[in-house]
Scaffold this motif. Structure first.
Motif, PDB file in Angstrom:
ATOM      1  N   ALA A   1       0.832  -1.198   0.000  1.00  0.00           N
ATOM      2  CA  ALA A   1       0.000   0.000   0.000  1.00  0.00           C
ATOM      3  C   ALA A   1       0.869   1.251   0.000  1.00  0.00           C
ATOM      4  O   ALA A   1       2.020   1.229   0.463  1.00  0.00           O
TER       5      ALA A   1
ATOM      6  N   GLU B   1      -5.237   4.017  -3.074  1.00  0.00           N
ATOM      7  CA  GLU B   1      -5.533   2.576  -3.094  1.00  0.00           C
ATOM      8  C   GLU B   1      -6.841   2.295  -3.829  1.00  0.00           C
ATOM      9  O   GLU B   1      -6.936   1.339  -4.602  1.00  0.00           O
TER      10      GLU B   1
ATOM     11  N   GLY C   1      -3.064   0.632   4.486  1.00  0.00           N
ATOM     12  CA  GLY C   1      -3.714   0.401   3.198  1.00  0.00           C
ATOM     13  C   GLY C   1      -4.741   1.443   2.840  1.00  0.00           C
ATOM     14  O   GLY C   1      -5.587   1.230   1.964  1.00  0.00           O
TER      15      GLY C   1
ATOM     16  N   ASN D   1      -5.896  -0.533  -6.606  1.00  0.00           N
ATOM     17  CA  ASN D   1      -6.812  -1.672  -6.721  1.00  0.00           C
ATOM     18  C   ASN D   1      -7.297  -1.900  -8.155  1.00  0.00           C
ATOM     19  O   ASN D   1      -7.341  -3.053  -8.609  1.00  0.00           O
TER      20      ASN D   1
ATOM     21  N   GLY E   1      -3.355  -8.257  -2.860  1.00  0.00           N
ATOM     22  CA  GLY E   1      -3.185  -6.984  -2.167  1.00  0.00           C
ATOM     23  C   GLY E   1      -4.470  -6.205  -2.201  1.00  0.00           C
ATOM     24  O   GLY E   1      -5.486  -6.685  -2.700  1.00  0.00           O
ATOM     25  N   ILE E   2      -4.441  -5.043  -1.636  1.00  0.00           N
ATOM     26  CA  ILE E   2      -3.251  -4.298  -1.209  1.00  0.00           C
ATOM     27  C   ILE E   2      -2.913  -4.680   0.235  1.00  0.00           C
ATOM     28  O   ILE E   2      -3.814  -4.865   1.045  1.00  0.00           O
TER      29      ILE E   2
END
Length: 342
Positions: free
Chosen positions: A205, A220, A210, A225, A240-241
């Motif tokens: 992140a 993010e 995050g 994403n 992830g993240i």
């Protein structure tokens, strides 16, 4: 199966730095299934043997290497009357550049299978009027490569960097969906080149925790994403993240094969705090694999026999590990590019 051992070229680095002594110490206990070829200066190496209280039985380099070695290609480019350990000079800068050029020429001819580089001084290169700031730029230009990508390796932890030598403010501006998406595709390709197929990639992140669903930042949600989702559609195993304060540790424990660090210090601090001398820099995108200790020339202790050589040992280890798989991958992909262009 490969019918022969890989030949690993090891450049001396800046002769006034710790390169000569960490090379000597590495060769003294060489146990890798590979043949080492040092490209440097015999007189400086003799001095390094004295300060480390070791003795190496050198074999003279020829283009028909068959014995285990170690071999030496003596460039004879250091004047001992003016040579000083720990001194930044144009002479040492030029010598270090000579070693790199020679190694690249041998690698491009297929005479060596990988290159390991001892540390150089950017200041000494500048004093010698060498038109490159460092190793990566030299290798990229002299091999005519379109990409020279840095990966850090620490045991089984591999770290890639979306951005590197940018201010933090500028690095954050580069955290964009399209850039991350393209980089994840490159990561997967280069992991394949090292024999890691279906690699598990984790994305660190940018923001604390995050981003906490947008409470601590929007990157993010808006950029990272969406890039991850797009790359998954191509079958890449991206996860992830993950908060940056934990993802590198989890990767080192074996949960992931590689981590994408979004900016320079994020990945550098994580690996070096875990094991400073175990961290190795790997350059990908060249026609051959290149590795290097992730530390500098240490002029302040050069020539004193105090230098820790473990990062050089690890650099050789990973050069040997990746040499043939990477070269085979480059040959296969080059063939595909040629076929497609026809």
């Amino acid at each position: 199966m490969n019918p022969r051992l890989p030949i690993i070229a090891i450049t001396l680095g800046d002769p006034s730095g710790i390169g000569p002594e960490i090379i000597i110490q590495t060769l003294q206990k060489w146990s890798f299934p590979a043949i080492p070829l040092v490209i440097g200066n015999r007189k400086v190496l003799n001095q390094a043997e004295e300060v480390t209280k070791t003795s190496i039985s050198w074999q003279k380099f020829s283009e028909s290497i068959s014995n285990p070695g170690p071999y030496l290609l003596d460039c004879s480019n250091v004047d001992l009357s003016s040579f000083r350990w720990g001194e930044v000079s144009s002479r040492s800068g030029q010598s270090s550049f000579d070693y790199i050029q020679t190694a690249i020429q041998l690698a491009l001819k297929g005479k060596v299978d990988a290159v390991v580089t001892a540390p150089i001084s950017k200041e000494a290169l500048h004093l010698a009027a060498v038109p490159f700031i460092g190793h990566t730029e030299i290798f990229k230009e002299l091999t005519k490569s379109s990409v020279a990508l840095t990966m850090f390796q620490l045991d089984q932890l591999r770290v890639f960097f979306l951005t590197r030598h940018l201010s933090l403010l500028e690095a954050v501006k580069e955290v964009k969906k399209e850039k991350i998406y393209k980089f994840l595709l490159e990561m997967d390709q280069y992991l394949n080149s090292m024999g890691l197929f279906s690699a598990r990639i984790a994305v660190a992140a940018l923001n604390p925790h995050g981003g906490e669903n947008g409470l601590l930042g929007q990157e993010e949600i808006k950029e990272i994403n969406p890039a991850i989702e797009e790359s998954r559609k191509l079958g890449i195993d991206v996860k992830g993240i993950y908060p940056a304060d934990s993802v590198f540790w989890f990767a080192r424990q074996g949960r992931f094969d590689a981590v994408l660090s979004l900016y320079h210090d994020q990945g550098h601090i994580a690996t070096k705090c875990m094991d400073f001398y175990g961290t190795v820099s790997v350059t990908l995108g060249l026609p051959f694999i290149r590795t290097s200790p992730d530390h500098g020339t240490a002029f302040d202790i050069a020539g004193q026999g105090k230098a820790n050589h473990r990062s050089m040992v690890e650099s050789c280890r990973w050069a040997v590990e990746y040499a043939f798989a990477y070269r085979d991958f480059i040959k296969r992909t080059s063939g595909k590019k040629e076929s497609n262009s026809d």
